[in-house]
Design a protein around this motif. Structure first.
Motif, PDB file in Angstrom:
ATOM      1  N   SER A   1       0.820  -1.214   0.000  1.00 41.44           N
ATOM      2  CA  SER A   1       0.000   0.000   0.000  1.00 41.44           C
ATOM      3  C   SER A   1       0.851   1.261   0.000  1.00 41.44           C
ATOM      4  O   SER A   1       0.419   2.317  -0.480  1.00 41.44           O
ATOM      5  CB  SER A   1      -0.934   0.015   1.211  1.00 41.44           C
ATOM      6  OG  SER A   1      -0.184   0.084   2.424  1.00 41.44           O
ATOM      7  N   GLY A   2       2.065   1.161   0.525  1.00 36.96           N
ATOM      8  CA  GLY A   2       2.947   2.321   0.573  1.00 36.96           C
ATOM      9  C   GLY A   2       3.864   2.443  -0.619  1.00 36.96           C
ATOM     10  O   GLY A   2       4.672   3.370  -0.702  1.00 36.96           O
ATOM     11  N   ALA A   3       3.749   1.503  -1.562  1.00 29.03           N
ATOM     12  CA  ALA A   3       4.629   1.519  -2.738  1.00 29.03           C
ATOM     13  C   ALA A   3       4.317   2.704  -3.633  1.00 29.03           C
ATOM     14  O   ALA A   3       3.166   3.096  -3.793  1.00 29.03           O
ATOM     15  CB  ALA A   3       4.485   0.215  -3.525  1.00 29.03           C
ATOM     16  N   GLU A   4       5.348   3.263  -4.213  1.00 28.86           N
ATOM     17  CA  GLU A   4       5.177   4.392  -5.125  1.00 28.86           C
ATOM     18  C   GLU A   4       4.501   3.932  -6.421  1.00 28.86           C
ATOM     19  O   GLU A   4       4.711   2.813  -6.895  1.00 28.86           O
ATOM     20  CB  GLU A   4       6.540   5.001  -5.461  1.00 28.86           C
ATOM     21  CG  GLU A   4       7.288   5.558  -4.260  1.00 28.86           C
ATOM     22  CD  GLU A   4       6.641   6.814  -3.703  1.00 28.86           C
ATOM     23  OE1 GLU A   4       5.883   7.453  -4.454  1.00 28.86           O
ATOM     24  OE2 GLU A   4       6.882   7.133  -2.521  1.00 28.86           O
ATOM     25  N   ALA A   5       3.683   4.800  -6.979  1.00 29.17           N
ATOM     26  CA  ALA A   5       2.977   4.465  -8.214  1.00 29.17           C
ATOM     27  C   ALA A   5       3.947   4.198  -9.367  1.00 29.17           C
ATOM     28  O   ALA A   5       3.630   3.474 -10.307  1.00 29.17           O
ATOM     29  CB  ALA A   5       2.022   5.594  -8.579  1.00 29.17           C
ATOM     30  N   ALA A   6       5.137   4.803  -9.281  1.00 31.05           N
ATOM     31  CA  ALA A   6       6.111   4.645 -10.368  1.00 31.05           C
ATOM     32  C   ALA A   6       6.831   3.301 -10.326  1.00 31.05           C
ATOM     33  O   ALA A   6       7.550   2.961 -11.263  1.00 31.05           O
ATOM     34  CB  ALA A   6       7.138   5.778 -10.309  1.00 31.05           C
ATOM     35  N   PHE A   7       6.653   2.545  -9.242  1.00 33.65           N
ATOM     36  CA  PHE A   7       7.335   1.269  -9.138  1.00 33.65           C
ATOM     37  C   PHE A   7       6.807   0.287 -10.192  1.00 33.65           C
ATOM     38  O   PHE A   7       5.619   0.244 -10.486  1.00 33.65           O
ATOM     39  CB  PHE A   7       7.128   0.654  -7.746  1.00 33.65           C
ATOM     40  CG  PHE A   7       7.997   1.263  -6.683  1.00 33.65           C
ATOM     41  CD1 PHE A   7       8.867   2.308  -6.961  1.00 33.65           C
ATOM     42  CD2 PHE A   7       7.955   0.786  -5.379  1.00 33.65           C
ATOM     43  CE1 PHE A   7       9.661   2.864  -5.989  1.00 33.65           C
ATOM     44  CE2 PHE A   7       8.752   1.333  -4.388  1.00 33.65           C
ATOM     45  CZ  PHE A   7       9.610   2.374  -4.688  1.00 33.65           C
ATOM     46  N   GLU A   8       7.727  -0.485 -10.735  1.00 34.57           N
ATOM     47  CA  GLU A   8       7.385  -1.545 -11.689  1.00 34.57           C
ATOM     48  C   GLU A   8       7.800  -2.877 -11.088  1.00 34.57           C
ATOM     49  O   GLU A   8       8.900  -2.997 -10.539  1.00 34.57           O
ATOM     50  CB  GLU A   8       8.119  -1.321 -13.012  1.00 34.57           C
ATOM     51  CG  GLU A   8       7.899  -2.428 -14.025  1.00 34.57           C
ATOM     52  CD  GLU A   8       8.821  -2.316 -15.226  1.00 34.57           C
ATOM     53  OE1 GLU A   8       8.798  -3.236 -16.078  1.00 34.57           O
ATOM     54  OE2 GLU A   8       9.579  -1.324 -15.302  1.00 34.57           O
ATOM     55  N   VAL A   9       6.931  -3.861 -11.163  1.00 34.81           N
ATOM     56  CA  VAL A   9       7.235  -5.187 -10.618  1.00 34.81           C
ATOM     57  C   VAL A   9       7.294  -6.192 -11.764  1.00 34.81           C
ATOM     58  O   VAL A   9       6.352  -6.308 -12.552  1.00 34.81           O
ATOM     59  CB  VAL A   9       6.182  -5.633  -9.580  1.00 34.81           C
ATOM     60  CG1 VAL A   9       6.560  -7.008  -9.024  1.00 34.81           C
ATOM     61  CG2 VAL A   9       6.068  -4.617  -8.455  1.00 34.81           C
ATOM     62  N   ARG A  10       8.409  -6.905 -11.840  1.00 35.43           N
ATOM     63  CA  ARG A  10       8.578  -7.935 -12.857  1.00 35.43           C
ATOM     64  C   ARG A  10       8.812  -9.277 -12.178  1.00 35.43           C
ATOM     65  O   ARG A  10       9.445  -9.353 -11.123  1.00 35.43           O
ATOM     66  CB  ARG A  10       9.786  -7.639 -13.750  1.00 35.43           C
ATOM     67  CG  ARG A  10       9.731  -6.344 -14.518  1.00 35.43           C
ATOM     68  CD  ARG A  10      10.995  -6.206 -15.366  1.00 35.43           C
ATOM     69  NE  ARG A  10      11.062  -4.926 -16.069  1.00 35.43           N
ATOM     70  CZ  ARG A  10      12.089  -4.542 -16.806  1.00 35.43           C
ATOM     71  NH1 ARG A  10      13.136  -5.362 -16.941  1.00 35.43           N
ATOM     72  NH2 ARG A  10      12.082  -3.363 -17.421  1.00 35.43           N
ATOM     73  N   ILE A  11       8.319 -10.335 -12.808  1.00 40.56           N
ATOM     74  CA  ILE A  11       8.674 -11.681 -12.368  1.00 40.56           C
ATOM     75  C   ILE A  11       9.909 -12.110 -13.153  1.00 40.56           C
ATOM     76  O   ILE A  11       9.920 -12.060 -14.389  1.00 40.56           O
ATOM     77  CB  ILE A  11       7.520 -12.666 -12.584  1.00 40.56           C
ATOM     78  CG1 ILE A  11       6.341 -12.296 -11.678  1.00 40.56           C
ATOM     79  CG2 ILE A  11       7.983 -14.095 -12.305  1.00 40.56           C
ATOM     80  CD1 ILE A  11       5.165 -13.248 -11.775  1.00 40.56           C
ATOM     81  N   ALA A  12      10.955 -12.485 -12.449  1.00 42.43           N
ATOM     82  CA  ALA A  12      12.215 -12.861 -13.090  1.00 42.43           C
ATOM     83  C   ALA A  12      12.761 -14.108 -12.413  1.00 42.43           C
ATOM     84  O   ALA A  12      12.389 -14.431 -11.278  1.00 42.43           O
ATOM     85  CB  ALA A  12      13.226 -11.718 -12.988  1.00 42.43           C
ATOM     86  N   GLU A  13      13.638 -14.817 -13.113  1.00 41.73           N
ATOM     87  CA  GLU A  13      14.283 -15.977 -12.492  1.00 41.73           C
ATOM     88  C   GLU A  13      15.446 -15.479 -11.641  1.00 41.73           C
ATOM     89  O   GLU A  13      16.434 -14.947 -12.156  1.00 41.73           O
ATOM     90  CB  GLU A  13      14.784 -16.966 -13.534  1.00 41.73           C
ATOM     91  CG  GLU A  13      15.374 -18.218 -12.878  1.00 41.73           C
ATOM     92  CD  GLU A  13      15.825 -19.263 -13.866  1.00 41.73           C
ATOM     93  OE1 GLU A  13      17.050 -19.526 -13.913  1.00 41.73           O
ATOM     94  OE2 GLU A  13      14.974 -19.809 -14.586  1.00 41.73           O
ATOM     95  N   VAL A  14      15.315 -15.641 -10.349  1.00 41.65           N
ATOM     96  CA  VAL A  14      16.314 -15.173  -9.389  1.00 41.65           C
ATOM     97  C   VAL A  14      16.832 -16.370  -8.610  1.00 41.65           C
ATOM     98  O   VAL A  14      16.044 -17.118  -8.022  1.00 41.65           O
ATOM     99  CB  VAL A  14      15.704 -14.137  -8.420  1.00 41.65           C
ATOM    100  CG1 VAL A  14      16.737 -13.683  -7.399  1.00 41.65           C
ATOM    101  CG2 VAL A  14      15.151 -12.942  -9.190  1.00 41.65           C
ATOM    102  N   ASN A  15      18.126 -16.573  -8.631  1.00 42.82           N
ATOM    103  CA  ASN A  15      18.746 -17.675  -7.898  1.00 42.82           C
ATOM    104  C   ASN A  15      18.038 -19.010  -8.148  1.00 42.82           C
ATOM    105  O   ASN A  15      17.744 -19.764  -7.221  1.00 42.82           O
ATOM    106  CB  ASN A  15      18.796 -17.358  -6.403  1.00 42.82           C
ATOM    107  CG  ASN A  15      19.815 -16.290  -6.093  1.00 42.82           C
ATOM    108  OD1 ASN A  15      19.577 -15.115  -6.365  1.00 42.82           O
ATOM    109  ND2 ASN A  15      20.956 -16.672  -5.551  1.00 42.82           N
ATOM    110  N   GLY A  16      17.764 -19.255  -9.423  1.00 42.19           N
ATOM    111  CA  GLY A  16      17.233 -20.550  -9.811  1.00 42.19           C
ATOM    112  C   GLY A  16      15.741 -20.711  -9.676  1.00 42.19           C
ATOM    113  O   GLY A  16      15.216 -21.806  -9.934  1.00 42.19           O
ATOM    114  N   GLY A  17      15.018 -19.668  -9.273  1.00 42.58           N
ATOM    115  CA  GLY A  17      13.571 -19.778  -9.117  1.00 42.58           C
ATOM    116  C   GLY A  17      12.898 -18.453  -9.371  1.00 42.58           C
ATOM    117  O   GLY A  17      13.546 -17.407  -9.468  1.00 42.58           O
ATOM    118  N   PRO A  18      11.558 -18.449  -9.479  1.00 41.75           N
ATOM    119  CA  PRO A  18      10.849 -17.195  -9.740  1.00 41.75           C
ATOM    120  C   PRO A  18      10.967 -16.225  -8.576  1.00 41.75           C
ATOM    121  O   PRO A  18      10.894 -16.612  -7.408  1.00 41.75           O
ATOM    122  CB  PRO A  18       9.397 -17.641  -9.944  1.00 41.75           C
ATOM    123  CG  PRO A  18       9.290 -18.940  -9.223  1.00 41.75           C
ATOM    124  CD  PRO A  18      10.632 -19.582  -9.355  1.00 41.75           C
TER     125      PRO A  18
END
Length: 294
Positions: free
Chosen positions: A236-253
Motif C-alpha cells: 500500500s505504501g509503494a510508489e505508483a512509479a514502481f514496476e514489478v517484474r517476475i524474473a528468475e532469481v537464484n534458480g527460481g521465480p
C-alpha cells in the motif's frame, strides 16, 4: 604478453569459476573480484606447471574464495539486521545439458541453501560447493584444498548433514512455484489480506536484508498474520512509479521491483506443501547490482 589462447581457455571456464566463487561467498561482486584475481594468477602461471587448465583454475579460484570468505565473515558479524546472499538473475537452460543438471544448479544457488551455507566452516562450504553443486570427485577436491581424501569425505558428510538439518529438502514443481509467486503478487497488490493469508503457511517467516541502508525489518517476522499485514503495508505504501517484474532469481521465480528502471528490491518465496514457508526481501542497494536490467 597475454596470448589469445590463454584468454580463450580462461573465458571457456569463467562461468564455472564464477559459479564456484558466488556459491562460496554469496555476493556476486566478491565472486567477480575473485575471478579477476584468478585471471591474474592464470596469466602469470608457468605453463609447464599447468597440465589441466580446468583443474588449475578451479584450485586457485577456490583458494582465493576461501581467503576472501574468512575476511568477509568478520564484516558480517557487524552487519545491520539479517544478512541474505546477493540475488542474481539466473537462466541455466542453455548452459545445462539436462533437466537434472539444471535442477542441481538451481538448488545449489537458491537463497535458502546459500543462507544455510553461512553456518558452515569455510572448508565445509568449499567441499559442499565443489561436490554437491559441480560434482567434483573427492580426490580432486582433496588436491584443491590440500587435504587427504578421507578428510574431504568427512567434511562433505558434515556439510551435507548441516544443510539437510537447516533446510529440509522438498521438491517443488517449478510451475507450481511460479503460480504461487504470481498469486502472492496479485494478493499483495490488491490488498487482499484473506487471499494472502490463504497462501501463507501458519509458521511462515519473513527475512529482510537492508544492511541499514534502506527500509526493511531489522528482525525476522514470524507468523502468517504478522507477515501478511507487513506485506500489505509495504504494497500500500509503494510508489505508483514502481514496476514489478517476475524474473528468475537464484534458480527460481522472484519479484524484481524497479524504481525508475533501477532495482529497488527483490522478493522471493520459499514453498513447501503448496504454501509460502518463507519470504526473502533484499533491499540493500549494494546487493542489487546483479539484478539490474540490461
Amino acid at each position: 604478453m597475454v596470448t589469445d589462447s590463454l584468454t580463450d581457455v580462461f573465458q571457456e571456464h569463467r562461468p564455472l569459476l564464477h559459479g564456484v566463487a558466488y556459491r562460496m561467498l554469496g555476493r556476486a561482486a566478491d565472486a567477480e573480484d575473485v575471478v579477476q584475481d584468478a585471471w591474474l594468477r592464470w596469466t602469470a602461471a608457468d605453463r609447464e606447471d599447468v597440465r589441466e587448465p580446468r583443474a588449475y583454475l578451479v584450485r586457485i579460484t577456490t583458494r582465493l574464495a576461501l581467503d576472501r570468505l574468512r575476511q568477509v565473515q568478520a564484516r558480517r558479524e557487524a552487519y545491520v539486521g539479517p544478512w541474505l546472499p546477493e540475488p542474481v538473475l539466473t537462466d541455466y537452460g542453455p548452459s545445462a545439458s539436462d533437466t537434472a543438471e539444471r535442477a542441481v544448479l538451481a538448488d545449489s544457488v537458491s537463497l535458502a541453501v546459500l543462507v544455510v551455507l553461512e553456518s558452515l566452516s569455510p572448508l565445509e562450504r568449499a567441499v559442499f560447493v565443489l561436490r554437491e553443486a559441480f560434482g567434483f570427485p573427492y580426490a580432486q577436491i582433496a588436491t584443491v584444498l590440500d587435504r587427504s581424501e578421507a578428510a574431504v569425505r568427512q567434511l562433505a558428510g558434515r556439510a551435507r548433514r548441516h544443510v539437510d538439518e537447516g533446510r529440509p529438502r522438498y521438491d517443488v514443481d517449478p510451475a507450481e512455484r511460479r503460480d504461487l509467486t504470481e498469486r502472492f503478487l496479485a494478493a499483495a497488490a490488491d490488498g487482499d489480506l484473506d487471499g494472502l493469508l490463504a497462501l501463507l503457511a501458519p509458521d511462515v517467516r519473513l527475512v529482510g536484508d537492508s544492511g541499514g541502508k534502506s527500509k526493511a525489518p531489522l528482525r525476522v517476522i514470524d507468523g502468517a498474520d504478522k507477515v501478511g499485514r507487513f506485506l500489505l503495508a509495504v504494497a500500500s505504501g509503494a510508489e505508483a512509479a514502481f514496476e514489478v517484474r517476475i524474473a528468475e532469481v537464484n534458480g527460481g521465480p522472484g519479484l524484481l521491483v524497479l524504481d525508475g528502471g533501477k532495482p529497488d528490491s527483490v522478493f522471493q518465496i520459499e514453498v513447501r506443501d503448496g504454501r509460502v514457508q518463507c519470504v526473502y526481501i533484499v533491499r540493500n542497494p549494494d546487493k542489487l547490482h546483479a539484478v539490474a536490467p540490461a
